[in-house]
Design an enzyme around this catalytic site. Sequence first.
Site: not given
Length: 255
Positions: A80, A206, A234
């Site tokens: 991320s 996601d 995610h």
Amino acid sequence: MNLYSDTLGRGEDVVWLHGWAMNGAVWRDVANALANDGCHHLVDLPGHGRSGSEAPLSLDMMVDALDAAFPLPVHVVGWSLGGAVAAAWALRSPDKLRSLTLVAASPCFMQRPDWRSAMPETTLAQFAASLGDDWRGTLKRFISLQAMGDESARAVARRLGEELFEHGEPSLSALAEGLAILRDTDLRERMPLLALPVLLQFGDRDTLTPLPAGTWLAQTLPQAELVVHHGAAHVPFVSHRDAFIAAQRRFFATL
């Protein structure tokens, strides 16, 4: 700036970078499983966990800190926000990275007119606005959003919640500055310059970094391999831990 990191295993150096508001503890189970495949450095990014920050957070500042902390070439895994930092590091210092793994990471986290595979601007704005009123509640909602859609959503959210404050509470300023980085980062034009082996690990459920972002990266990067974890959102390294580790081990074995 001194970066905090936990180190385990032996072999070539692998630097692991976490996402917004989290800390290096999120990688512990994966790194333990890969302990024979490298020397793993589980970093707390500046302003997160046990790594302080006297200056406002920015992508360049985080890259500066990592570049200083790891002077020799390393493999880097970024999740991320950590993926954006890792990509920026690879673009800045191509001689420093032997390989790059992007986990649910995007070159552009906020939707633009020509980029829909990202979070709506309103979502990021709502999180930023709610930080001052109830930052703990904001983090809990963000964790729920990361797990949303995953076939193991409750277990993923519970796990992230357990690790959220393991290295201490994040500062409010660092949280706000981290969201600004997610809002403003757009590395799309520069991504084709990444001339190194890249592994992309994405979940097909996601909602924060949708799979089309991973597909775009696979088509854009000259040496990229895309692994899709079906049923994952995610956080595939938690929800699909064994498959994630197997893909990472195969990738390291090819280098």
